[in-house]
Design an enzyme around this catalytic site. Structure first.
Site, PDB file in Angstrom:
ATOM      1  N   ASP A 147       0.931  -0.682  -0.324  1.00 40.83           N
ATOM      2  CA  ASP A 147       0.157   0.218   0.025  1.00 40.83           C
ATOM      3  C   ASP A 147       0.460   1.164  -0.373  1.00 40.83           C
ATOM      4  O   ASP A 147       1.666   1.521   1.177  1.00 40.83           O
ATOM      5  CB  ASP A 147      -1.026   0.222   1.500  1.00 40.83           C
ATOM      6  CG  ASP A 147      -2.399  -1.470   0.756  1.00 40.83           C
ATOM      7  OD1 ASP A 147      -2.551  -0.969  -0.066  1.00 40.83           O
ATOM      8  OD2 ASP A 147      -2.746  -1.325   1.978  1.00 40.83           O
ATOM      9  N   HIS A 195       0.190  -7.354  -1.571  1.00 37.84           N
ATOM     10  CA  HIS A 195      -0.941  -8.026  -1.381  1.00 37.84           C
ATOM     11  C   HIS A 195      -1.599  -7.896  -3.147  1.00 37.84           C
ATOM     12  O   HIS A 195      -1.177  -7.136  -3.691  1.00 37.84           O
ATOM     13  CB  HIS A 195      -1.904  -7.596  -0.108  1.00 37.84           C
ATOM     14  CG  HIS A 195      -2.524  -6.398  -0.253  1.00 37.84           C
ATOM     15  ND1 HIS A 195      -1.761  -5.148   0.921  1.00 37.84           N
ATOM     16  CD2 HIS A 195      -3.333  -5.966  -0.929  1.00 37.84           C
ATOM     17  CE1 HIS A 195      -2.059  -4.377   0.406  1.00 37.84           C
ATOM     18  NE2 HIS A 195      -3.148  -4.330  -0.339  1.00 37.84           N
ATOM     19  N   ARG A 238     -11.195   0.212   5.070  1.00 38.78           N
ATOM     20  CA  ARG A 238      -9.579   0.040   5.239  1.00 38.78           C
ATOM     21  C   ARG A 238      -9.370   1.487   6.153  1.00 38.78           C
ATOM     22  O   ARG A 238      -9.353   2.457   5.375  1.00 38.78           O
ATOM     23  CB  ARG A 238      -8.651  -0.229   4.385  1.00 38.78           C
ATOM     24  CG  ARG A 238      -6.980  -0.262   4.128  1.00 38.78           C
ATOM     25  CD  ARG A 238      -6.305  -0.476   2.861  1.00 38.78           C
ATOM     26  NE  ARG A 238      -6.151   1.176   2.264  1.00 38.78           N
ATOM     27  CZ  ARG A 238      -5.220   1.614   1.172  1.00 38.78           C
ATOM     28  NH1 ARG A 238      -5.279   0.405   1.040  1.00 38.78           N
ATOM     29  NH2 ARG A 238      -4.898   3.036   1.356  1.00 38.78           N
TER      30      ARG A 238
HETATM   31  O1  AKG Z   1     -10.069  -5.293  -1.655  1.00 43.29           O
HETATM   32  C1  AKG Z   1      -9.278  -6.108  -0.990  1.00 43.29           C
HETATM   33  O2  AKG Z   1      -9.977  -7.527  -0.515  1.00 43.29           O
HETATM   34  C2  AKG Z   1      -7.631  -5.591  -0.900  1.00 43.29           C
HETATM   35  C3  AKG Z   1      -7.963  -4.118  -1.316  1.00 43.29           C
HETATM   36  C4  AKG Z   1      -6.286  -3.945  -1.436  1.00 43.29           C
HETATM   37  O3  AKG Z   1      -5.399  -3.516  -2.094  1.00 43.29           O
HETATM   38  C5  AKG Z   1      -6.056  -2.947   0.501  1.00 43.29           C
HETATM   39  O4  AKG Z   1      -7.315  -3.087   0.914  1.00 43.29           O
HETATM   40  O5  AKG Z   1      -5.141  -2.230   0.427  1.00 43.29           O
HETATM   41 FE   FE2 Z   2      -3.733  -2.502  -1.117  1.00 49.48          FE
END
Ligand code: AKG
Ligand code: FE2
Length: 294
Positions: A113, A267, A281
């Protein structure tokens, strides 16, 4: 009769926290904690477990936005929800990830991120709000395991490299659509995304372990080598980072919370669903990445 030594049974206790490991490498489900009212001792244990296990899951938490922000504030200092994208009306720390939003962009590319800023988050806290009947899993890769399983000559090569991360790849068009005015990061309004440099190998500020710190989502190139060399090296590192033995995959249930150490993981959100999917988030403020000195 032979006695076979067995690994400790899971769930195991880590200084009072009940952890169920998801595999030999990294990732764990944490049992027996209510994220709406963790004690300070539990928070201290969670911070340690996060560095050690890198991705932690908490089942059946059913947090509201305010609870998620409050929990994230116990873990560290929440950032604005996102440096560019709009955040939840009532909570500037919440970045809604809503597939029904006309501006939604799938995260179906491996990334860490916000590495396109000088101070990427130390950790992210993600909550499943609404899920498709099936699909929409998220996968994580362990960048320290990946680094450590490279051959020694390649580790030596990448130890000395620096890479450019460019947020315009993912967010440039969004920013233009919004008249060049993004959101906020490190207390400043974001009006442009100047590419930033980070070490290709990051030394974790808490554990001191080295990990690969490049990702196909935001890394544009390696500094000081030819385009072809940069592409070749990055392709090698991405293929290695995302080998199945370096990854875990989580099948979400509504109410689940996932927390990852954004300094030692990447991820990927699996884009295999056709019904609405909504996640929320919060990211925790992090340091400027530091590379190896030797
Ligand atoms: O939607 C998701 O599972 C992850 C999305 C993402 O990249 C995040 O939340 O940083
Ligand atoms: Fe992400």
């Amino acid at each position: 009769m032979t006695t076979i030594a067995t690994a400790p049974a899971t769930p195991s206790l880590r200084a009072g926290l009940e952890l169920e490991r998801l595999g030999p490498g990294f990732g764990a489900i944490v049992h027996g904690i209510d994220l709406r009212r963790p004690t300070e001792v539990q928070m201290e244990q969670l911070r340690g477990a996060l560095v050690e296990h890198k991705v932690l899951f908490f089942r059946g938490q059913d947090l509201a936005d305010a609870d998620q922000v409050a929990f994230a504030s116990r873990l560290g200092k929440p950032t604005a929800g996102h440096p560019v994208a709009a955040t939840a009306a009532a909570h500037a720390e919440i970045y809604p990830i809503d597939s029904t939003d006309p501006e939604f962009s799938f995260s179906d590319e491996w990334h860490t991120d916000v590495t396109f800023m000088q101070t990427p988050p130390a950790a992210s806290v993600l909550r499943a709000v609404r899920l498709p009947d099936t699909g929409g899993d998220t996968s994580w890769a362990d960048s320290q395991l990946a680094y450590e399983s490279l051959s020694e000559p390649v580790r030596r090569l990448v130890d000395g490299l620096t890479a450019v991360h460019d947020g315009n790849r993912e967010w440039g068009a969004y920013l233009r659509r919004h008249g060049g005015r993004g959101n906020e990061w490190d207390g400043r309004t974001v009006t442009g995304l100047t590419p930033v440099e980070h070490p290709v190998v990051r030394v974790h500020p808490v554990s001191g372990r080295r990990g690969l710190f490049v990702n196909p989502g935001f890394t544009s190139h390696i500094v000081g080598v030819s385009d072809a060399e940069s592409r070749g090296i990055l392709d090698l590192l991405y293929a290695h980072l995302t080998k199945p033995e370096h990854t875990i995959r989580h099948r979400w249930a509504v109410g689940d919370v996932g927390v990852w150490d954004n300094r030692s993981t990447a991820h990927y959100a699996n884009r295999d669903y056709t019904q609405p999917r909504v996640m929320a988030r919060v990211t925790i403020r992090g340091d400027r990445p530091v590379g190896p000195t030797t």
